[in-house]
Design a protein around this motif. Sequence first.
Motif, PDB file in Angstrom:
ATOM      1  N   ALA A 205      11.468 -20.598 -19.969  1.00 47.92           N
ATOM      2  CA  ALA A 205      10.846 -21.544 -19.564  1.00 47.92           C
ATOM      3  C   ALA A 205       9.821 -21.689 -18.155  1.00 47.92           C
ATOM      4  O   ALA A 205       9.664 -20.764 -17.933  1.00 47.92           O
ATOM      5  CB  ALA A 205      11.442 -22.573 -19.234  1.00 47.92           C
ATOM      6  N   TYR A 206       8.115 -21.791 -17.879  1.00 48.84           N
ATOM      7  CA  TYR A 206       7.296 -21.420 -17.606  1.00 48.84           C
ATOM      8  C   TYR A 206       6.484 -23.189 -16.966  1.00 48.84           C
ATOM      9  O   TYR A 206       6.423 -23.483 -17.778  1.00 48.84           O
ATOM     10  CB  TYR A 206       6.305 -20.787 -18.056  1.00 48.84           C
ATOM     11  N   ASN A 207       6.218 -22.936 -15.972  1.00 49.16           N
ATOM     12  CA  ASN A 207       5.242 -24.058 -15.246  1.00 49.16           C
ATOM     13  C   ASN A 207       3.633 -22.852 -15.588  1.00 49.16           C
ATOM     14  O   ASN A 207       3.387 -22.085 -14.469  1.00 49.16           O
ATOM     15  CB  ASN A 207       5.807 -24.727 -14.168  1.00 49.16           C
ATOM     16  N   LYS A 208       2.922 -24.172 -15.382  1.00 50.78           N
ATOM     17  CA  LYS A 208       1.153 -23.573 -14.828  1.00 50.78           C
ATOM     18  C   LYS A 208       0.864 -23.455 -13.517  1.00 50.78           C
ATOM     19  O   LYS A 208       0.619 -24.507 -13.046  1.00 50.78           O
ATOM     20  CB  LYS A 208       0.326 -22.946 -16.035  1.00 50.78           C
ATOM     21  N   ILE A 209       0.861 -22.522 -12.908  1.00 45.90           N
ATOM     22  CA  ILE A 209       0.973 -22.711 -11.493  1.00 45.90           C
ATOM     23  C   ILE A 209      -0.680 -21.342 -11.464  1.00 45.90           C
ATOM     24  O   ILE A 209      -0.963 -20.621 -11.261  1.00 45.90           O
ATOM     25  CB  ILE A 209       1.203 -22.238 -10.510  1.00 45.90           C
ATOM     26  N   GLN A 210      -1.566 -22.842 -10.668  1.00 46.49           N
ATOM     27  CA  GLN A 210      -2.992 -21.601 -10.278  1.00 46.49           C
ATOM     28  C   GLN A 210      -3.608 -21.140 -11.976  1.00 46.49           C
ATOM     29  O   GLN A 210      -4.352 -19.312 -11.386  1.00 46.49           O
ATOM     30  CB  GLN A 210      -2.892 -20.785  -8.795  1.00 46.49           C
ATOM     31  N   GLY A 211      -3.080 -20.954 -12.600  1.00 49.98           N
ATOM     32  CA  GLY A 211      -4.108 -20.761 -14.289  1.00 49.98           C
ATOM     33  C   GLY A 211      -2.854 -19.732 -13.987  1.00 49.98           C
ATOM     34  O   GLY A 211      -3.333 -19.114 -15.253  1.00 49.98           O
ATOM     35  N   GLU A 212      -1.743 -19.344 -13.959  1.00 51.78           N
ATOM     36  CA  GLU A 212      -1.046 -18.110 -14.426  1.00 51.78           C
ATOM     37  C   GLU A 212       0.065 -19.113 -14.740  1.00 51.78           C
ATOM     38  O   GLU A 212       0.546 -19.969 -13.815  1.00 51.78           O
ATOM     39  CB  GLU A 212      -0.806 -17.312 -12.750  1.00 51.78           C
ATOM     40  N   VAL A 293      18.819 -43.658 -31.568  1.00 48.10           N
ATOM     41  CA  VAL A 293      18.958 -43.788 -30.889  1.00 48.10           C
ATOM     42  C   VAL A 293      19.115 -41.996 -30.004  1.00 48.10           C
ATOM     43  O   VAL A 293      18.898 -40.958 -31.379  1.00 48.10           O
ATOM     44  CB  VAL A 293      21.245 -42.775 -31.366  1.00 48.10           C
ATOM     45  N   GLY A 294      19.073 -41.348 -28.871  1.00 51.00           N
ATOM     46  CA  GLY A 294      18.760 -40.038 -28.892  1.00 51.00           C
ATOM     47  C   GLY A 294      19.095 -40.145 -27.587  1.00 51.00           C
ATOM     48  O   GLY A 294      19.500 -40.680 -26.575  1.00 51.00           O
ATOM     49  N   HIS A 295      18.976 -38.801 -27.334  1.00 52.19           N
ATOM     50  CA  HIS A 295      18.205 -38.227 -25.504  1.00 52.19           C
ATOM     51  C   HIS A 295      16.571 -36.949 -25.616  1.00 52.19           C
ATOM     52  O   HIS A 295      16.926 -36.494 -26.357  1.00 52.19           O
ATOM     53  CB  HIS A 295      19.831 -38.027 -25.796  1.00 52.19           C
ATOM     54  N   THR A 296      17.031 -37.431 -23.727  1.00 54.03           N
ATOM     55  CA  THR A 296      15.398 -36.480 -23.786  1.00 54.03           C
ATOM     56  C   THR A 296      16.284 -35.285 -23.407  1.00 54.03           C
ATOM     57  O   THR A 296      17.818 -35.631 -22.471  1.00 54.03           O
ATOM     58  CB  THR A 296      14.475 -36.753 -23.089  1.00 54.03           C
ATOM     59  N   GLY A 297      15.370 -34.446 -22.609  1.00 55.26           N
ATOM     60  CA  GLY A 297      15.863 -33.495 -21.982  1.00 55.26           C
ATOM     61  C   GLY A 297      14.869 -32.277 -20.901  1.00 55.26           C
ATOM     62  O   GLY A 297      14.271 -32.340 -21.354  1.00 55.26           O
ATOM     63  N   SER A 298      14.802 -32.055 -19.720  1.00 53.98           N
ATOM     64  CA  SER A 298      14.014 -31.440 -19.218  1.00 53.98           C
ATOM     65  C   SER A 298      14.681 -30.596 -18.145  1.00 53.98           C
ATOM     66  O   SER A 298      15.506 -31.407 -17.115  1.00 53.98           O
ATOM     67  CB  SER A 298      12.599 -32.912 -18.723  1.00 53.98           C
ATOM     68  N   GLN A 299      14.798 -29.759 -17.694  1.00 56.06           N
ATOM     69  CA  GLN A 299      15.167 -28.996 -16.921  1.00 56.06           C
ATOM     70  C   GLN A 299      13.984 -27.387 -16.850  1.00 56.06           C
ATOM     71  O   GLN A 299      14.270 -27.123 -17.664  1.00 56.06           O
ATOM     72  CB  GLN A 299      16.612 -27.847 -17.391  1.00 56.06           C
ATOM     73  N   GLY A 300      14.095 -27.561 -15.296  1.00 55.27           N
ATOM     74  CA  GLY A 300      13.131 -26.360 -15.129  1.00 55.27           C
ATOM     75  C   GLY A 300      11.677 -26.478 -15.899  1.00 55.27           C
ATOM     76  O   GLY A 300      11.116 -27.731 -15.682  1.00 55.27           O
ATOM     77  N   GLY A 301      11.057 -25.437 -16.602  1.00 53.40           N
ATOM     78  CA  GLY A 301      10.216 -25.114 -17.798  1.00 53.40           C
ATOM     79  C   GLY A 301      10.175 -26.471 -18.872  1.00 53.40           C
ATOM     80  O   GLY A 301       9.558 -26.292 -19.901  1.00 53.40           O
ATOM     81  N   PHE A 302      11.659 -26.337 -19.065  1.00 51.04           N
ATOM     82  CA  PHE A 302      11.631 -27.097 -20.653  1.00 51.04           C
ATOM     83  C   PHE A 302      12.157 -28.698 -20.595  1.00 51.04           C
ATOM     84  O   PHE A 302      12.428 -28.934 -19.491  1.00 51.04           O
ATOM     85  CB  PHE A 302      13.372 -26.281 -20.973  1.00 51.04           C
TER      86      PHE A 302
END
Length: 346
Positions: A205-212, A293-302
Amino acid sequence: MSLSAKLDSLYTKTFPAQDPGAAILVMKNDSVLFAKGYGIADVMTKEPITPKTLFNLGSISKTFVSNAILMLQEQGKLSVGDSLYKYFPGFKNKEIAQRIKIKHLLSHTSGLPDNRQVSKDTVFYLTAKDAENWAPVMQTDTLVFETGARFEYSNPAFNALALIVEQVSGMKWQTFIEENILKPSGMSTSTITDGPHPESGVSHAYNKIQGEWKEDDYGEEPTFPASGNGGVWSSVEELAKYELAIRNAVFLKPETIAQSKTIFRPANWMSETPPAVGWSWFIGQTTDSLKTVGHTGSQGGFVANFVTVPDKKILFVILCNTPRDIETDATVVLDLLKERNWLDPQ
């Protein structure tokens, strides 16, 4: 334009081929109408995302832990009415532990605080597992609100539930879920975080920080190894198998599944916002008042979203290895299905 062509056009524009992206699946009845990957699973190898790519599911994992608890209840080994004191007699405030039941953990209505000092002890929480994430909560002397009075989302609650599965089953909770849910459902490549595992064969998983693109998963994201609240790894292809296993009562009885997808309404509810959670599942409505009926998820960049319309036997799944608004994705896809009259009330 066909549904597949419309979705493909939408997501091809959304996810550049050379960047982290997503896998998307739409299923009606037992037919997969659309399943495709966009972007790359790993910025180093440039491996493309496919419907078989494994992503961390974040909090969708809570539904697996909840189902494990319900399996043990069916076996007569525990009850959702059991108090926490039965499993955690080391609670500092025994009265609190006796008041809170398993059902309150399953529905985020316990009132327990999340008193982990994650920002102050980041290094510790980079490797801390379920027990270490649950331990601070056991030291609380006060509740945020009266148990059952309202909803407050709790990750440590599911670390506790995973530890209860382990206590009652006599095996690692990851093993219990693998043997009793993943394998019977045909989810042969899905796996569960256990320390640094899985170290290969999965997306990053990734986040874009200052273009990278900067990696943000195990080793970078504090509490990532606390896997009871977010440790399952799966693909859109195998989550379709999970949904079919639930519909077909492969590992739980139909009545147990129905109960898990029914809103839990505590008698002492005080919040102006009505309850909307069953045993881990979030229950809502489409614009046509069909139950979702459902669920979301968020962890790190996922980030991830798993949405079902039970009356129409529809499933929409999106798994991403970079953050985006997955609630909007669900709305867009459900609107496309509505345009095709697939959500028409009978």
